[in-house]
Design an enzyme around this catalytic site. Structure first.
Site, short mmCIF file in Angstrom:
data_model
loop_
_atom_site.label_atom_id
_atom_site.label_comp_id
_atom_site.label_asym_id
_atom_site.label_seq_id
_atom_site.Cartn_x
_atom_site.Cartn_y
_atom_site.Cartn_z
N GLU A 180 0.87 -1.22 0.02
CA GLU A 180 0.11 0.07 0.03
C GLU A 180 0.79 1.45 0.03
O GLU A 180 1.90 1.40 0.64
CB GLU A 180 -0.84 0.00 1.19
N LYS A 230 -9.53 2.48 -2.14
CA LYS A 230 -9.78 2.04 -0.97
C LYS A 230 -11.21 2.63 -0.17
O LYS A 230 -11.34 3.94 -0.26
CB LYS A 230 -8.62 2.71 0.24
N CYS A 277 -5.68 -2.82 3.25
CA CYS A 277 -5.36 -2.58 4.57
C CYS A 277 -6.47 -2.86 5.39
O CYS A 277 -7.04 -3.90 5.56
CB CYS A 277 -4.75 -1.27 4.57
#
Length: 261
Positions: free
Chosen positions: A43, A112, A146
């Site tokens: 990431e 995200k 994540c």
């Protein structure tokens, strides 16, 4: 069908895209020596969590990153799950993953969905609006970033559509290594899929990161796991195993989603 995957776990230079592009090129050129089908990056690998300077250092419309990854994918004939980068747009900055095939074609991009307020993401980043589905060599896949792994309903939305491999890219910090491992293993078991998770190594001015990139099979068995140090983690995915596990315990046909709201 088998897929050989390699996760590049490396120490990101804080707020220094030029250094990170140079470092990543070296890492990819090392990884391809093992002839993987897919290379996975971590990431925010171009900038790290230098959030306060994203207006200055984020990649405008992802142009530099896309050129970099597509050229390397074509040159080395390898599929790349491009971690994620800070993508600057007219609407703000997004934490965006690019999925690129071995011909250098962009398969999908995913921003995200769940912003992590404990690291102030919501102050500097815009939340994504779309899913992370894509296909590699005919294998249905999904990409996540994540904090997304703490939302099993988001992962399940993708596996219910047929995703057999879940790719997770992260900058997961100490002291939550137990959470990282447990959540990833749980997502593999409950979705009867492979989970390929690429975390970063090293530290930045505020955080130390746990590394421990992992490759997990549909039974929840850890096939490969890195330490906290920089490394290239490689493993083989036997895609037929996903189908066999889903036949053995048919959770997808036994679901009753009408009661889940």
């Amino acid at each position: 069908m088998n897929l050989k995957v390699s996760c590049i776990q490396f120490d990101i230079a804080f707020g220094n895209p030029e250094e990170n592009f140079k470092h990543m090129r070296e890492k990819i050129e090392k990884a391809v020596l093992d002839k993987p089908d897919v290379i996975v990056l971590p990431e925010l690998w171009t900038t790290g969590y230098d959030l306060t300077r994203l207006d200055e250092i984020a990649d405008h419309e992802g142009q530099d990153t896309l050129l970099f990854l597509t050229q390397l994918a074509k040159e080395h004939r390898v599929n790349i799950v491009g971690g994620s980068i800070a993508k600057r747009t007219d609407d703000g900055v997004y934490n965006t993953m690019y999925m690129i095939d071995r011909n250098g074609e962009l398969l999908n991009e995913y921003s995200k969905l769940h912003l992590f307020k404990l690291m102030d993401e919501h102050h500097y980043l815009q939340a994504g609006q779309h899913d992370g589905m894509f296909s590699l060599n005919g294998v249905s896949c999904a990409g996540f970033i994540c904090y997304d792994i703490r939302f099993p309903e988001w992962i399940r939305k993708h596996t219910a559509k047929g995703a057999e491999v879940v790719f997770v890219v992260a900058e997961w910090p100490h002291p939550r290594l137990t959470h990282w491992r447990s959540l990833l293993i749980s997502r593999a078991i409950e979705n009867q899929c492979y989970v390929v998770a690429c975390n970063r190594a090293g530290k930045d001015p505020k955080n130390e990161f746990v590394g421990h990139s992992m490759i997990i099979d549909p039974w929840g068995e850890v096939l490969a796991e890195a330490t906290e140090e920089e490394s290239i983690l490689t493993g083989e995915l036997q895609i037929e195993k996903v189908k066999n596990v889903r036949k053995q315990i048919p959770i997808f046909s036994d679901r009753r989603p009408e009661f889940y709201q």
